[in-house]
Design a protein around this motif. Structure first.
Motif, mmCIF file in Angstrom:
data_model
loop_
_atom_site.group_PDB
_atom_site.id
_atom_site.type_symbol
_atom_site.label_atom_id
_atom_site.label_comp_id
_atom_site.label_asym_id
_atom_site.label_seq_id
_atom_site.Cartn_x
_atom_site.Cartn_y
_atom_site.Cartn_z
ATOM 1 N N ILE A 155 0.687 17.171 2.587
ATOM 2 C CA ILE A 155 1.397 16.192 3.403
ATOM 3 C C ILE A 155 1.985 15.129 2.484
ATOM 4 C CG2 ILE A 155 -0.143 16.572 5.366
ATOM 5 C CD1 ILE A 155 -1.354 13.784 4.759
ATOM 6 N N THR A 156 2.799 14.247 3.042
ATOM 7 C CA THR A 156 3.378 13.151 2.286
ATOM 8 C C THR A 156 3.021 11.826 2.955
ATOM 9 O OG1 THR A 156 5.466 13.008 3.516
ATOM 10 C CG2 THR A 156 5.326 14.682 1.773
ATOM 11 N N GLU A 159 3.452 11.452 6.782
ATOM 12 C CA GLU A 159 2.489 11.947 7.764
ATOM 13 C C GLU A 159 1.141 11.239 7.711
ATOM 14 O OE1 GLU A 159 5.639 14.390 6.798
ATOM 15 O OE2 GLU A 159 3.895 14.431 5.441
ATOM 16 N N LEU A 163 -2.624 10.629 10.833
ATOM 17 C CA LEU A 163 -3.753 11.551 10.776
ATOM 18 C C LEU A 163 -4.670 11.375 11.986
ATOM 19 C CD1 LEU A 163 -4.756 11.250 6.999
ATOM 20 C CD2 LEU A 163 -3.578 13.178 8.095
ATOM 21 N N MET A 256 -7.590 17.749 1.968
ATOM 22 C CA MET A 256 -6.227 17.274 2.175
ATOM 23 C C MET A 256 -5.554 17.070 0.836
ATOM 24 S SD MET A 256 -4.876 13.798 4.131
ATOM 25 C CE MET A 256 -5.103 12.707 2.727
ATOM 26 N N LEU A 258 -2.219 15.114 -0.676
ATOM 27 C CA LEU A 258 -1.153 14.156 -0.401
ATOM 28 C C LEU A 258 -0.195 14.143 -1.583
ATOM 29 C CD1 LEU A 258 0.165 11.794 1.154
ATOM 30 C CD2 LEU A 258 -1.492 10.260 0.074
#
Length: 448
Positions: A155-156, A159, A163, A256, A258
């Motif tokens: 994700i960046t 987003e 969450l 996750m 990022l």
């Protein structure tokens, strides 16, 4: 020729909104198209909501330190959905204010995507075409996604504000301010964070000594910082956890990933080729000092030009553009001595030349002054973190050409000090200024 509007702006971010307001105040008939939400990156999915998360993260240490200041706090816990929703609600409030600004200035808003279909024409998603004497592109930038297998699992920063729940573990790929800020935020919220970068240092462009202090403190807090980590791919496991492949540097199991490896001008699919607008290899629109592209009727401001990717810069550029084109007051933006900050934990801030840049420019004609101190709050709370303030002077009169700080409230302190650097004051002016005691800021006038 007759046009529907004097000015059509593509993008209602900080630069576009400022340009629209000022152009309208000069009597121009203005329209703006925005495909997402009014406010742009900074307000909707960037520096504003991120700073709110930074404030929330501060309480992790404040709650821990409270006992040393006499407070008994039992059962304190963190609720991510509560903070997330408060932040998103405030973003909506700010969006309303930005929209109100457009309405108050009689700017026509098209809440849809617009692309350029000619030197004086844009086409909306609805199929409607609109003509304008001048077109301003202010669409900003977009997070860069690495070209590696499994990148779709990451994700960046777009987003991360939405969450549903925080992960137990997170890998943040990047070395810039976004990567370092979210490393501090997520760690404070209880996430096990690994910060990886392909290079051998963080925060290029900031003073090396200050950055080294940040990395040391980040590591001491428990963030796993890994340099020379070549991100080669991401794989998803049956339990939905992820494996980050670092080649010779091994693998990292996480929940996750990022991506914070940079931002690119958001020009893809914008139709610039239909008007013959020139872009550089990164896709940025090439403009002159007055924000004008190679096409006389098309201008650009903000991150889409990839000059300085900062909100205050986009605002200044938008204002200068409107004054120049519609206010009969040609103006350009001065990019010298722009103060910048990283809202890391603790924050760092700088203005002017770094020590490395000053040595390259002035050779042996520089002097370095430092204050390496432990903030009073850290003394009482028992924290060992030390602040570091650094002043760089050049020439026989010791003109201050750079100030670099790391420690609590560094960004707040630097803003006022940046005025002195911009004004070209010398070290003696700082020495002649009475200290405000007790404060961290007084270290700026006490350096020997």
């Amino acid at each position: 020729m007759s046009f529907d509007f004097d000015l059509f702006i593509i993008g209602a971010g900080s630069g576009g909104v400022r340009a629209s307001r000022i152009a309208a105040s000069h009597g121009a008939k203005v329209a703006v198209a925005e495909e997402h939400r009014v406010g742009g990156t900074c307000v909707i999915r960037g520096c504003v909501p991120k700073k709110m998360l930074v404030y929330g993260a501060h309480f992790a240490e404040d709650v821990h330190d409270a006992a040393r200041f006499g407070w008994d706090i039992q059962g304190a816990s963190f609720n991510w959905p509560r903070l997330r929703d408060v932040v998103l609600d405030d973003v909506t409030r700010l969006e309303g204010l930005y929209t109100q600004t457009l309405n108050n200035n009689h700017v026509t808003l098209f809440p849809e995507r617009a692309t350029i279909s000619g030197p004086h024409e844009v086409t909306l998603t609805s199929g409607k075409t609109v003509t304008a004497k001048v077109i301003l592109v202010a669409v900003g930038g977009w997070p860069t996604i690495p070209n590696v297998p499994g990148a779709e699992y990451g994700i960046t920063s777009n987003e991360v504000f939405h969450l549903d729940a925080l992960p137990k573990r997170a890998v943040i790929a990047g070395a810039g301010y976004i990567a370092n800020e979210f490393a501090g935020i997520l760690h404070a919220f209880g996430v096990e964070v690994t910060l990886v970068t392909r290079g051998d240092r963080m925060l290029r462009g900031y003073d090396t000594e200050i950055v080294d202090r940040l990395v040391a403190m980040t590591t001491a807090k428990g963030v796993d910082v890994r340099f020379d980590f070549p991100l080669q791919g991401i794989a998803k496991q049956e339990d939905n956890s992820l494996i980050v492949d670092g080649g010779d540097q091994g693998q990292i199991e996480t929940d996750m990933v990022l991506f914070a490896i940079g931002r690119s001008p958001k020009t893809q699919g914008l139709g610039l080729e239909h008007a013959g607008v020139a872009v550089d290899k990164s896709g940025a629109i090439i403009v002159d000092a007055h924000n004008r592209s190679n096409v006389a009727s098309i201008y650009a401001v903000g991150d889409v030009t990839n000059r300085v990717q900062l909100t205050p810069v986009a605002i200044r550029e938008g204002h200068a553009f409107a004054d120049t084109v519609f206010g009969n007051n040609p103006r350009t933006v001065d990019y010298d001595a722009i103060p910048t900050a990283v809202f890391s934990s603790p924050p760092l801030a700088g203005v002017g030349l770094t020590e490395e840049d000053a040595r390259a420019q002035y050779g042996d004609g520089i002097k370095i002054y430092k204050s390496d101190f432990r903030p009073m709050k850290n003394v009482v709370s028992g924290r060992q973190e030390r602040g570091l303030y650094k002043m760089i002077t050049a020439g026989p009169d010791e003109q201050v050409v750079g100030l670099h700080l790391i420690g609590p409230d560094s960004s707040e302190i630097l803003q006022a000090a940046a005025i002195a650097v911009k004004a070209g004051l010398n070290k003696q002016a700082f020495d002649d200024t009475m200290a405000l005691h007790p404060s961290m800021a007084e270290e700026l006038v006490l350096m020997k």
